[in-house]
Motif scaffolding. Structure first.
Motif, PDB file in Angstrom:
ATOM      1  N   ARG A   1       0.833  -1.232  -0.036  1.00 46.41           N
ATOM      2  CA  ARG A   1       0.033  -0.081   0.102  1.00 46.41           C
ATOM      3  C   ARG A   1       0.798   1.149  -0.062  1.00 46.41           C
ATOM      4  O   ARG A   1       0.418   2.377   0.552  1.00 46.41           O
ATOM      5  CB  ARG A   1      -1.075  -0.006   1.248  1.00 46.41           C
ATOM      6  CG  ARG A   1      -1.999  -1.126   1.132  1.00 46.41           C
ATOM      7  CD  ARG A   1      -3.063  -1.293   2.020  1.00 46.41           C
ATOM      8  NE  ARG A   1      -4.073  -2.200   2.040  1.00 46.41           N
ATOM      9  CZ  ARG A   1      -4.995  -2.641   2.897  1.00 46.41           C
ATOM     10  NH1 ARG A   1      -4.861  -1.895   4.212  1.00 46.41           N
ATOM     11  NH2 ARG A   1      -5.902  -3.369   2.526  1.00 46.41           N
ATOM     12  N   ILE A   2       1.994   1.023  -0.618  1.00 50.21           N
ATOM     13  CA  ILE A   2       2.869   2.391  -0.770  1.00 50.21           C
ATOM     14  C   ILE A   2       3.929   2.187  -1.973  1.00 50.21           C
ATOM     15  O   ILE A   2       4.203   0.938  -2.180  1.00 50.21           O
ATOM     16  CB  ILE A   2       3.527   2.961   0.341  1.00 50.21           C
ATOM     17  CG1 ILE A   2       3.991   4.066   0.528  1.00 50.21           C
ATOM     18  CG2 ILE A   2       4.661   1.722   0.768  1.00 50.21           C
ATOM     19  CD1 ILE A   2       4.664   4.370   2.159  1.00 50.21           C
ATOM     20  N   TYR A   3       4.524   3.178  -2.531  1.00 48.68           N
ATOM     21  CA  TYR A   3       5.715   3.108  -3.363  1.00 48.68           C
ATOM     22  C   TYR A   3       6.946   3.122  -2.549  1.00 48.68           C
ATOM     23  O   TYR A   3       7.187   3.847  -1.965  1.00 48.68           O
ATOM     24  CB  TYR A   3       5.664   4.197  -4.223  1.00 48.68           C
ATOM     25  CG  TYR A   3       4.794   4.169  -5.383  1.00 48.68           C
ATOM     26  CD1 TYR A   3       5.026   3.173  -6.535  1.00 48.68           C
ATOM     27  CD2 TYR A   3       3.735   4.790  -5.611  1.00 48.68           C
ATOM     28  CE1 TYR A   3       4.195   2.973  -7.537  1.00 48.68           C
ATOM     29  CE2 TYR A   3       2.725   4.628  -6.684  1.00 48.68           C
ATOM     30  CZ  TYR A   3       2.901   3.540  -7.428  1.00 48.68           C
ATOM     31  OH  TYR A   3       2.103   3.528  -8.718  1.00 48.68           O
ATOM     32  N   GLY A   4       7.417   1.940  -2.053  1.00 50.88           N
ATOM     33  CA  GLY A   4       8.557   1.560  -1.062  1.00 50.88           C
ATOM     34  C   GLY A   4      10.050   2.024  -1.725  1.00 50.88           C
ATOM     35  O   GLY A   4      10.625   2.638  -1.127  1.00 50.88           O
ATOM     36  N   LEU A   5      10.079   1.448  -2.933  1.00 48.02           N
ATOM     37  CA  LEU A   5      11.391   1.835  -3.647  1.00 48.02           C
ATOM     38  C   LEU A   5      11.720   3.249  -3.786  1.00 48.02           C
ATOM     39  O   LEU A   5      12.820   3.638  -3.918  1.00 48.02           O
ATOM     40  CB  LEU A   5      11.546   0.807  -5.160  1.00 48.02           C
ATOM     41  CG  LEU A   5      12.733   0.771  -5.529  1.00 48.02           C
ATOM     42  CD1 LEU A   5      13.933   0.187  -5.010  1.00 48.02           C
ATOM     43  CD2 LEU A   5      12.514   0.272  -7.228  1.00 48.02           C
TER      44      LEU A   5
ATOM     45  N   ALA B   1       2.294   7.428  -2.362  1.00 41.88           N
ATOM     46  CA  ALA B   1       0.884   6.920  -2.021  1.00 41.88           C
ATOM     47  C   ALA B   1       0.827   5.702  -3.459  1.00 41.88           C
ATOM     48  O   ALA B   1       1.128   6.249  -4.523  1.00 41.88           O
ATOM     49  CB  ALA B   1      -0.228   7.929  -2.185  1.00 41.88           C
ATOM     50  N   SER B   2       0.382   4.603  -3.270  1.00 39.14           N
ATOM     51  CA  SER B   2       0.097   3.828  -4.410  1.00 39.14           C
ATOM     52  C   SER B   2      -1.303   3.698  -4.533  1.00 39.14           C
ATOM     53  O   SER B   2      -2.172   4.143  -3.946  1.00 39.14           O
ATOM     54  CB  SER B   2       0.748   2.242  -3.869  1.00 39.14           C
ATOM     55  OG  SER B   2      -0.509   1.682  -3.237  1.00 39.14           O
TER      56      SER B   2
ATOM     57  N   THR C   1       1.514  13.456  -1.098  1.00 42.33           N
ATOM     58  CA  THR C   1       0.191  13.798  -1.051  1.00 42.33           C
ATOM     59  C   THR C   1       0.009  13.986   0.806  1.00 42.33           C
ATOM     60  O   THR C   1      -0.245  13.153   1.534  1.00 42.33           O
ATOM     61  CB  THR C   1      -0.550  12.299  -1.155  1.00 42.33           C
ATOM     62  OG1 THR C   1      -0.018  11.153  -0.358  1.00 42.33           O
ATOM     63  CG2 THR C   1      -0.496  12.008  -2.601  1.00 42.33           C
ATOM     64  N   PRO C   2       0.074  15.365   0.996  1.00 40.50           N
ATOM     65  CA  PRO C   2       0.291  15.558   2.508  1.00 40.50           C
ATOM     66  C   PRO C   2      -1.137  15.367   2.965  1.00 40.50           C
ATOM     67  O   PRO C   2      -1.304  15.330   4.338  1.00 40.50           O
ATOM     68  CB  PRO C   2       0.707  16.950   2.459  1.00 40.50           C
ATOM     69  CG  PRO C   2       0.626  17.362   0.943  1.00 40.50           C
ATOM     70  CD  PRO C   2       0.728  16.321   0.388  1.00 40.50           C
ATOM     71  N   GLU C   3      -2.006  15.624   2.135  1.00 40.11           N
ATOM     72  CA  GLU C   3      -3.638  15.515   2.806  1.00 40.11           C
ATOM     73  C   GLU C   3      -4.237  13.963   2.281  1.00 40.11           C
ATOM     74  O   GLU C   3      -5.421  13.811   2.455  1.00 40.11           O
ATOM     75  CB  GLU C   3      -4.466  16.674   2.188  1.00 40.11           C
ATOM     76  CG  GLU C   3      -3.928  17.955   2.739  1.00 40.11           C
ATOM     77  CD  GLU C   3      -4.893  18.946   2.259  1.00 40.11           C
ATOM     78  OE1 GLU C   3      -5.811  18.791   1.319  1.00 40.11           O
ATOM     79  OE2 GLU C   3      -4.546  20.324   2.525  1.00 40.11           O
ATOM     80  N   GLY C   4      -3.236  13.046   2.005  1.00 35.88           N
ATOM     81  CA  GLY C   4      -3.826  11.823   1.360  1.00 35.88           C
ATOM     82  C   GLY C   4      -4.188  11.840  -0.088  1.00 35.88           C
ATOM     83  O   GLY C   4      -4.248  12.895  -0.705  1.00 35.88           O
ATOM     84  N   PRO C   5      -4.264  10.960  -0.921  1.00 35.59           N
ATOM     85  CA  PRO C   5      -4.519  10.935  -2.010  1.00 35.59           C
ATOM     86  C   PRO C   5      -6.141  11.300  -2.587  1.00 35.59           C
ATOM     87  O   PRO C   5      -6.091  11.778  -3.649  1.00 35.59           O
ATOM     88  CB  PRO C   5      -4.441   9.338  -2.509  1.00 35.59           C
ATOM     89  CG  PRO C   5      -3.749   8.519  -1.424  1.00 35.59           C
ATOM     90  CD  PRO C   5      -3.868   9.414  -0.240  1.00 35.59           C
ATOM     91  N   GLN C   6      -6.768  11.216  -1.452  1.00 35.10           N
ATOM     92  CA  GLN C   6      -8.189  11.740  -1.521  1.00 35.10           C
ATOM     93  C   GLN C   6      -8.771  11.076  -2.758  1.00 35.10           C
ATOM     94  O   GLN C   6      -9.673  11.634  -3.494  1.00 35.10           O
ATOM     95  CB  GLN C   6      -8.224  13.526  -2.087  1.00 35.10           C
ATOM     96  CG  GLN C   6      -7.300  14.197  -0.970  1.00 35.10           C
ATOM     97  CD  GLN C   6      -8.309  14.101   0.651  1.00 35.10           C
ATOM     98  OE1 GLN C   6      -9.462  14.453   0.434  1.00 35.10           O
ATOM     99  NE2 GLN C   6      -7.585  13.806   1.560  1.00 35.10           N
TER     100      GLN C   6
END
Length: 287
Positions: A124-128, A133-134, A146-151
């Motif tokens: 649930r994230i782009y780790g590399l 946000a994924s 995405t400081p407020e989330g992907p929305q």
């Protein structure tokens, strides 16, 4: 196929560079155990991976392998399987690789039902690339970009697979070692496209979807009255956003594979004259 192969036979001599505690360690161990339990061995196994933290899994596993480009692992795997049905083909990816740039290939490979296994390491994230946000991140998941989330609502990969006509849809948790290996084994044994979405926590960049979170919230469908051959029941659980499920959500044992429908049961290629008797030696020399 060998009956005495061990899962350690699938371990390469390359040391993984994943972060200590990464869920991908457990995901890979389960894949190797499942391959060994089904009687496969490195000489008849082909692992394809794309880009992301999951991308080098073919390097860490001892088998034929190909490290492809972003989002394109599935068409490569399908081509390998169709060209040589005798191989056990396993495709590995992540939630970004599979459900963003690769989502078109995902849907079409699901509906074609080529007899191979697709294991997605969903953290649930782009780790590399350091924590963006994924497609499967929560709508309020805060990251540097995405400081407020992907929305926007997260992608539901199980729902995509069901809508595309999936014949084996499952979910597992990398830390639940025995259950994870069992679920991947069922995917391998399924005649058709075996899809397993694996909750594989990122310990470095995702402090929300953690090991503790999944341990506290996972419900195993094997502990309920769920019947995986009931598509309506599978749909109800897959669309239940209040729960996190693991286990086989849907299985259609009667569906025809792509190979069966096209009469593809013989390898399309031959090893050319003069090639080494042990083709694995050639692969090892190349790398």
């Amino acid at each position: 196929m060998s009956s005495d192969v061990r899962f350690t036979d699938f371990k390469s001599d390359k040391q993984p560079t994943w972060c200590p505690g990464c869920g991908d360690f457990g995901t890979m161990n389960g894949m190797m155990k499942a391959l060994a339990n089904t009687g496969n061995d490195p000489d008849n196994t082909f692992v394809v991976a794309g880009i992301g933290c999951s991308g080098k899994i073919g390097t860490y596993m001892h088998s034929y392998s190909l490290h492809g480009v972003h989002g394109r692992a599935l068409p490569v795997g399908a081509g390998v399987k169709i060209a040589n049905p005798d191989l056990e083909v396993m495709v590995a990816g992540g939630d970004g690789d599979g459900y963003s740039i690769g989502v078109g290939h995902f849907i079409h490979n699901v509906r074609r039902n080529v007899d191979m296994t697709y294991v997605v390491m969903d953290n649930r994230i782009y780790g590399l690339t350091k924590g963006q946000a994924s497609p499967t991140s929560r709508a309020d998941f805060e990251t540097s970009t995405t400081p407020e989330g992907p929305q926007q609502s997260p992608v539901n990969p199980l729902a995509l697979a069901l809508a595309a006509g999936g014949t084996f849809i499952a979910q597992s948790f990398s830390s639940d070692a025995m259950r994870h290996a069992e679920i991947v084994q069922e995917a391998i044994e399924h005649d058709g496209f075996g899809f397993v979405n694996v909750f594989s926590p990122c310990v470095t960049f995702n402090d929300v979807d953690t090991y503790d979170y999944f341990r506290d919230n996972l419900v195993d469908v094997a502990d309920t009255d769920h019947e995986p051959t009931d598509r309506d029941a599978a749909k109800q659980k897959i669309l239940d956003s209040s729960r996190e499920y693991q286990g086989v959500l849907y299985r259609d044992p009667a569906a025809k594979t792509y190979e069966e429908s096209k009469g593809l049961d013989e390898p399309m290629t031959e090893i050319p004259d003069g090639a080494p008797e042990d083709a694995m030696d050639l692969v090892r020399e190349f790398y």
